[in-house]
Every structure is written in structure tokens, then in C-alpha cells.
Design an enzyme around this catalytic site. Structure first.
Site, PDB file in Angstrom:
ATOM      1  N   THR A 101       0.965   0.882  -6.068  1.00 46.42           N
ATOM      2  CA  THR A 101       0.947   2.244  -6.593  1.00 46.42           C
ATOM      3  C   THR A 101       1.892   3.080  -5.745  1.00 46.42           C
ATOM      4  O   THR A 101       1.603   3.378  -4.585  1.00 46.42           O
ATOM      5  CB  THR A 101      -0.471   2.847  -6.544  1.00 46.42           C
ATOM      6  OG1 THR A 101      -1.346   2.048  -7.333  1.00 46.42           O
ATOM      7  CG2 THR A 101      -0.474   4.267  -7.086  1.00 46.42           C
TER       8      THR A 101
ATOM      9  N   LYS B   6      -0.115   5.438 -13.649  1.00 44.33           N
ATOM     10  CA  LYS B   6      -1.122   5.087 -12.632  1.00 44.33           C
ATOM     11  C   LYS B   6      -1.531   6.311 -11.817  1.00 44.33           C
ATOM     12  O   LYS B   6      -2.724   6.496 -11.510  1.00 44.33           O
ATOM     13  CB  LYS B   6      -0.575   4.005 -11.708  1.00 44.33           C
ATOM     14  CG  LYS B   6      -1.531   3.624 -10.559  1.00 44.33           C
ATOM     15  CD  LYS B   6      -2.873   3.117 -11.063  1.00 44.33           C
ATOM     16  CE  LYS B   6      -3.881   2.921  -9.931  1.00 44.33           C
ATOM     17  NZ  LYS B   6      -3.527   1.849  -9.010  1.00 44.33           N
TER      18      LYS B   6
ATOM     19  N   PRO C 249       0.768  -1.249   0.000  1.00 37.61           N
ATOM     20  CA  PRO C 249       0.000   0.000   0.000  1.00 37.61           C
ATOM     21  C   PRO C 249       0.795   1.293   0.000  1.00 37.61           C
ATOM     22  O   PRO C 249       0.220   2.351  -0.224  1.00 37.61           O
ATOM     23  CB  PRO C 249      -0.828  -0.115   1.282  1.00 37.61           C
ATOM     24  CG  PRO C 249       0.055  -0.876   2.200  1.00 37.61           C
ATOM     25  CD  PRO C 249       0.785  -1.868   1.340  1.00 37.61           C
TER      26      PRO C 249
END
Length: 339
Positions: free
Chosen positions: A148, A226, A116
Site C-alpha cells: 500500500t 486502496k 510496508p
């Protein structure tokens, strides 16, 4: 330090999962070479991705040795139970590792991570790469980071992994599609690769978990794409939330409003796949709101992505007022426990 960083990646216990579960291949006539894959990070997304990756298929990964790891013992137990229910443990060599050092010492061909935060990715990749055996340095280990994180961190980790051995490689491959996409194996992967050879190597793994594997450029470019995608998504979701709320106040059936949107100019992922209104979502048949907002993409994670996008914008001298407002609204929701 590592435990503190990784504990934030999951909810619950920080106890390392010390018992190694081994579910051995009952029978196999496969002549394909053994491919050793390790998966780190069994959250909402990671669990579903790992299940799809581990499923037996007649492809280049038909003779798969699959190892999982997560700091949260409950996440590992959940994964193993779901794998057993799906029959994966009957067709794939499946095991869990007690710690990251064990992951490295298993000498995997591929390591897939789903974490995360930037800090968690840095900690995991650093711990594993520094403990890879000498035999791995000779043959190479390929890291595929689906987290991400910032483009700068992706580039740093690529350099770090290559410094351990020129045969190693690191690909930033964040995903789009949410938990539903992870479950349905319909994710889109945005990849930052150092070479075409590396891009071809990751295809069999990512195609087990998704429908599209898109080359975005050199190392760090997948992460950059992203962040841009999620900056747009956040504003999109806020717009649909406001429109659905206004429609309901004006007496419009949420299902009717969603149906009209989805054949009109407001049609988007937030209206069609992950509608924030529970009545509309149940009518559509998908979305976290249809399940009392359980299991979707967390507010805190979107807030993290918006912070990364805005940090990158500052570095590049770009103004993003809409993204800035989105961050404020997601921060307000997060502070109120609407995660």
C-alpha cells in the site's frame, strides 16, 4: 541507504541472508513452460501470500520456479519451514536469494513485492530493475507491487520500470482482507494496470492468493482505491471499538453484542471478521484480538495508510475531517505501543 530503508520493513536482524536454500523438484511430469517468480517481503501478509502462490496446482503455473527474499533472516527461515511443512518444497522449485541483485540476475518472469512503505517499494523496485540482465530486457519482467503506497509513487515506479525496457511492466495491486485473507487465499486485489494484456498476465498469480482481482484503471489507480478503502476502514474500526467498549460497560455480553451487530445495520468487516474485542472475536472464530492481538494488521501500518490518504487529499484539495480524527487516534495508540 537501501539497507536502512528495507530494515524498517521487518523486525529484527538486518543481516542479509547469505545462504541460498534450494529445494529441488523431486519429480515432475509437467509439460508446462517454467515460470520464474520472485517474491520480496515476508512479513505477516507476505509470508502467507507467498505460501499460497508457491503451492502446486494444475494451472498455468504448474511448472513454477519460486524464489523468496527478505532482509530479515528469521523471516526467510520461517517461510522455508512453513513451506516444508506444507509440502511445497516437494512439488515446486523453491529457493531463497542472498540479496536483491541475485533476484534480478535470476531473470524472473514476475516479481511480487509486499512491503510496508513507499520508500521500501521504491528501493526494491529500483534495485531490481536496474540489475535485470539484458535477456530480461528483451523478454520483459512484470512487477506486481501488493504494497500500500501512494498513487504518485506507483505511477513513478511504472514509468521507471518501463524506461529500463518497454517490455517490462509494473502493476500496483494492493490488497484487502488482512492476514486472515492472506492465509485463506481470499484477498481482494485492487489493480492499476497499463493494459488489458498485462491484466490478463497477472490473473494466474493473483488468483492463487485471492478470490477477487479487480481492475481499477490505469497505473496508480489500484493504490488510490486502496487508500480510500483504508480511510473508510479506519473510521469503521474505531466505531466498532467504541460500541463494543460501551456495550461491555453497560453489562452486555460481547458475544451477544457482536452477534446482534452482525445481523443488523452495524454489520461490517470490523464487527464480523476482525472484531476488536477478544471475547467477541473468539466467539466468531477469527480476528487478531482472539490471539492476544498477535498477527493482525499493525497500528503503525494503518497510520501510514491514513497519512498517505490525507496527503493525497491535500494534493487534491479535499477535506477529510473523519480521516483526520482517525489518524489522531491511531497515532495515539501507536505512541503508546499498541501496535
Amino acid at each position: 541507504m537501501l539497507s536502512a530503508l528495507l530494515s524498517r520493513a521487518t523486525v529484527g536482524s538486518n543481516i542479509l541472508y547469505k545462504t541460498v536454500h534450494r529445494h529441488r523438484l523431486m519429480s515432475s511430469s509437467s509439460s508446462s513452460p517454467t515460470v520464474k517468480v520472485s517474491f520480496v517481503g515476508l512479513g505477516n501478509m507476505g509470508t502467507q501470500m507467498a505460501l499460497n502462490l508457491a503451492k502446486q496446482r494444475d494451472d498455468e503455473l504448474s511448472n513454477l520456479q519460486f524464489t523468496v527474499y527478505d532482509m530479515n533472516e528469521a523471516n526467510i527461515s520461517t517461510f522455508m519451514k512453513q513451506a516444508e511443512t506444507a509440502g511445497i518444497s516437494n512439488s515446486t522449485v523453491l529457493q531463497s536469494a542472498p540479496d536483491l541483485t541475485a533476484i534480478a540476475e535470476a531473470n524472473p518472469d514476475f516479481i511480487v513485492t509486499s512491503l510496508p512503505t513507499c520508500e521500501a517499494s521504491e528501493a526494491v523496485v529500483s534495485e531490481i530493475s536496474s540489475n535485470l540482465p539484458s535477456s530480461s530486457c528483451a523478454t520483459g519482467c512484470l512487477f506486481i507491487d501488493t504494497s500500500t503506497i501512494s498513487p504518485a509513487v506507483s505511477k513513478k515506479l511504472h514509468q521507471q520500470v518501463k524506461a529500463v525496457s518497454p517490455h517490462n511492466d509494473y502493476v500496483d495491486a494492493p490488497v484487502s482482507g488482512g492476514v486472515k485473507g492472506a492465509t485463506d487465499a481470499s484477498l481482494t486485489f485492487m489493480t492499476g494496470c497499463s493494459s488489458e494484456v498485462t491484466f490478463q498476465k497477472i490473473q494466474p498469480l493473483l488468483k492463487r492468493m485471492g478470490k477477487a482481482v479487480l481492475p481499477c484503471g490505469a497505473s496508480g489507480s489500484g493504490s488510490a482505491v486502496k487508500l480510500c478503502n483504508n480511510a473508510a476502514l479506519a473510521a469503521q474500526m474505531i466505531g466498532i471499538c467504541e460500541a463494543m467498549s460501551l456495550g461491555e460497560s453497560l453489562g452486555v455480553d460481547p458475544k451477544v453484542l457482536a452477534n446482534v451487530m452482525n445481523v443488523s445495520t452495524a454489520k461490517c468487516w470490523s464487527s464480523e471478521v476482525n472484531n476488536p474485542h477478544p471475547i467477541a472475536a473468539k466467539g466468531i472464530g477469527s480476528g487478531a484480538s482472539a490471539n492476544d492481538y498477535e498477527g493482525g494488521f499493525g497500528t503503525s501500518l494503518m497510520l501510514k495508510d491514513l497519512n498517505l490518504a490525507l496527503d493525497a487529499a491535500v494534493e487534491e484539495g479535499k477535506s477529510m475531517p473523519v480521516t483526520g480524527l482517525s489518524r489522531q487516534l491511531y497515532s495515539l495508540a501507536d505512541n503508546r505501543g499498541l501496535g
